[in-house]
Design an enzyme around this catalytic site. Structure first.
Site, short mmCIF file in Angstrom:
data_model
loop_
_atom_site.label_atom_id
_atom_site.label_comp_id
_atom_site.label_asym_id
_atom_site.label_seq_id
_atom_site.Cartn_x
_atom_site.Cartn_y
_atom_site.Cartn_z
CE1 TYR A 125 51.06 -12.06 3.88
CE2 TYR A 125 53.08 -12.11 5.18
CZ TYR A 125 52.00 -11.42 4.65
OH TYR A 125 51.88 -10.07 4.91
CE LYS A 129 52.60 -8.50 1.06
NZ LYS A 129 51.46 -7.58 0.74
CD1 TRP A 150 56.51 -9.09 13.10
CD2 TRP A 150 56.78 -8.86 15.31
NE1 TRP A 150 57.40 -10.03 13.51
CE2 TRP A 150 57.59 -9.92 14.86
CE3 TRP A 150 56.80 -8.54 16.67
CZ2 TRP A 150 58.41 -10.66 15.73
CZ3 TRP A 150 57.62 -9.26 17.52
CH2 TRP A 150 58.40 -10.32 17.06
N1 NAP Z 1 49.38 -7.56 9.37
C1 NAP Z 1 50.70 -7.69 9.49
O1 NAP Z 1 51.23 -8.04 10.54
C2 NAP Z 1 51.59 -7.35 8.31
C3 NAP Z 1 52.97 -7.57 8.42
C4 NAP Z 1 53.80 -7.24 7.34
C5 NAP Z 1 53.23 -6.74 6.17
N2 NAP Z 1 51.88 -6.55 6.09
C6 NAP Z 1 51.33 -6.08 4.83
O2 NAP Z 1 50.70 -4.83 5.07
C7 NAP Z 1 49.55 -4.68 4.24
C8 NAP Z 1 48.36 -4.27 5.06
O3 NAP Z 1 48.15 -5.24 6.08
P1 NAP Z 1 46.88 -5.16 7.04
O4 NAP Z 1 47.31 -5.68 8.36
O5 NAP Z 1 46.22 -3.84 6.93
O6 NAP Z 1 45.95 -6.26 6.36
P2 NAP Z 1 44.51 -6.75 6.82
O7 NAP Z 1 44.06 -6.00 8.03
O8 NAP Z 1 44.55 -8.25 6.87
O9 NAP Z 1 43.59 -6.28 5.62
C9 NAP Z 1 43.73 -6.85 4.37
C10 NAP Z 1 42.72 -6.20 3.43
O10 NAP Z 1 42.85 -6.86 2.18
C11 NAP Z 1 41.56 -7.15 1.70
N3 NAP Z 1 41.55 -8.27 0.77
C12 NAP Z 1 41.82 -9.58 1.05
N4 NAP Z 1 41.66 -10.31 -0.07
C13 NAP Z 1 41.30 -9.45 -1.07
C14 NAP Z 1 40.99 -9.61 -2.45
N5 NAP Z 1 40.99 -10.80 -3.04
N6 NAP Z 1 40.67 -8.50 -3.17
C15 NAP Z 1 40.65 -7.28 -2.58
N7 NAP Z 1 40.89 -7.07 -1.27
C16 NAP Z 1 41.22 -8.15 -0.53
C17 NAP Z 1 40.77 -7.46 2.96
O11 NAP Z 1 39.41 -7.39 2.69
P3 NAP Z 1 38.35 -8.25 3.59
O12 NAP Z 1 38.50 -7.73 4.98
O13 NAP Z 1 37.04 -7.93 2.95
O14 NAP Z 1 38.78 -9.69 3.44
C18 NAP Z 1 41.27 -6.33 3.86
O15 NAP Z 1 40.57 -5.14 3.59
C19 NAP Z 1 49.40 -6.01 3.50
O16 NAP Z 1 49.90 -5.86 2.19
C20 NAP Z 1 50.25 -6.98 4.28
O17 NAP Z 1 50.79 -8.01 3.47
C21 NAP Z 1 51.06 -6.85 7.14
#
Ligand code: NAP
Length: 298
Positions: A125, A129, A150
């Site tokens: 992952y 990224k 987080w």
């Molecule tokens: N969550 C964390 O703890 C965390 C930590 C550090 C950085 N980040 C970064 O912050 C950002 C937002 O995170 P988040 O927590 O909001 O993520 P999330 O809740 O897991 O949502 C991810 C979104 O991406 C969509 N997605 C997945 N595969 C896809 C594809 N092939 N084409 C188009 N859309 C797709 C999902 O759609 P579906 O729901 O339809 O699958 C969902 O809408 C991400 O870039 C993540 O890497 C997150």
């Protein structure tokens, strides 16, 4: 200002949509099945049709453990898809803001990571990224990469909701106490994204571009975070749940996590005058939103 964001059900895109509505800013979300980041050709038509002033790249393959066995898919969604999106941003001559992660770091530094520290991911992952960051920077100078960590919110899946769910049926939980990081509230990320977007759309200053860290103020461990969650829940009449601190070795996972992924927000504060709220303040807000009740005094 018209913002185009990838993702339709995620924590950050949902928070951004909600804040945009409150601020009178148009936020257009695009996601599956209309666009698929693993198939970059699906991006061009909807992105061009939206005529955005700024693009926010939020959608990602976020299943950290599953990514260890779905490397190609994670690379396509987290690396190549955002790269293609950045090429479209360059073609449309608009800035792209991209969310990245604390997991680009190895976690072996003694202090807090700043933007000059060299990434060295220890998971698929994290590596995918980091590839997204590299591909975006190669496609356009007009980018702002924001590494967060987080992430939790009332939406989607996250640690806060998992703890509260597990706490319904258990009196004690074992939680890892030797990974250190900064819990970050998705509505706070949305607040920062809109502020950064407004600034970069209006100001070509190159010092506003590049890589920035964006996390809730303060730091804790997963066990400390869990204790905060159950204390806040108990203050709202929820059940008391005991948190037993355990070492990482006692909770093996397919993906390795950095032991230290604390990020400094100083660069963002200096460049944009932006600071996120302390994680405890935001956690309180999240628990109020999730439970519909405020914490009792004392
Ligand atoms: N969550 C964390 O703890 C965390 C930590 C550090 C950085 N980040 C970064 O912050 C950002 C937002 O995170 P988040 O927590 O909001 O993520 P999330 O809740 O897991 O949502 C991810 C979104 O991406 C969509 N997605 C997945 N595969 C896809 C594809 N092939 N084409 C188009 N859309 C797709 C999902 O759609 P579906 O729901 O339809 O699958 C969902 O809408 C991400 O870039 C993540 O890497 C997150």
């Amino acid at each position: 200002m018209r913002i185009l964001v990838t993702g339709t059900e995620g924590q950050v895109d949902t928070s951004l949509k909600a804040l945009g509505e409150r601020m009178g800013i148009e936020v257009i979300r695009i996601g599956l099945p209309d666009i698929d980041l693993s198939k970059p050709k699906t991006l061009a038509e909807p992105v061009r049709a939206a005529k955005p002033d700024v693009i926010i790249s939020s959608a990602a393959y976020t299943a950290v453990d599953k990514a260890e066995s779905e490397t190609a898919l994670a690379q396509a969604i987290n690396g190549d898809g955002p790269g293609a999106l950045a090429k479209l941003a360059a073609e449309l001559n608009v800035p792209i803001l991209h969310l990245s992660t604390d997991y680009v770091f190895a976690g072996d530094k003694d202090g807090i990571y700043d933007e000059s520290d060299v990434p060295a991911p220890v998971s698929v992952y994290g590596a995918t990224k980091l590839s997204g960051e590299t591909q975006i920077a190669a496609a356009t100078d007009n980018h702002v990469i924001l590494r967060t960590a987080w992430v939790y919110s009332p939406y989607g899946n996250n640690f806060v909701k998992t703890m509260l769910r597990l706490g319904e049926t258990r009196d004690e939980l074992n939680v890892v106490a030797d990974q250190h990081g900064c819990p970050t509230y998705a509505p706070e990320i949305a607040r920062a994204l809109i502020a950064v977007a407004q600034r970069v759309v209006a100001d070509p200053d190159p010092t506003l571009r590049g890589v920035f860290h964006l996390t809730g103020q303060g730091e804790t461990t997963w066990a400390g975070f869990a204790e905060g969650i159950f204390a806040g829940s108990a203050a709202r009449g929820g059940k008391a749940v005991k948190v037993n601190p355990i070492p990482t070795e006692a909770y093996p996972t397919p993906a390795k996590r950095p032991a230290n992924s604390r990020l400094s927000g100083e660069k963002l504060n200096q460049s944009y005058g932006l600071r996120l709220d302390p994680w405890e303040t935001s956690l309180d807000e999240c628990l109020t939103a999730l439970t519909g009740t405020v914490a009792k005094e004392g």
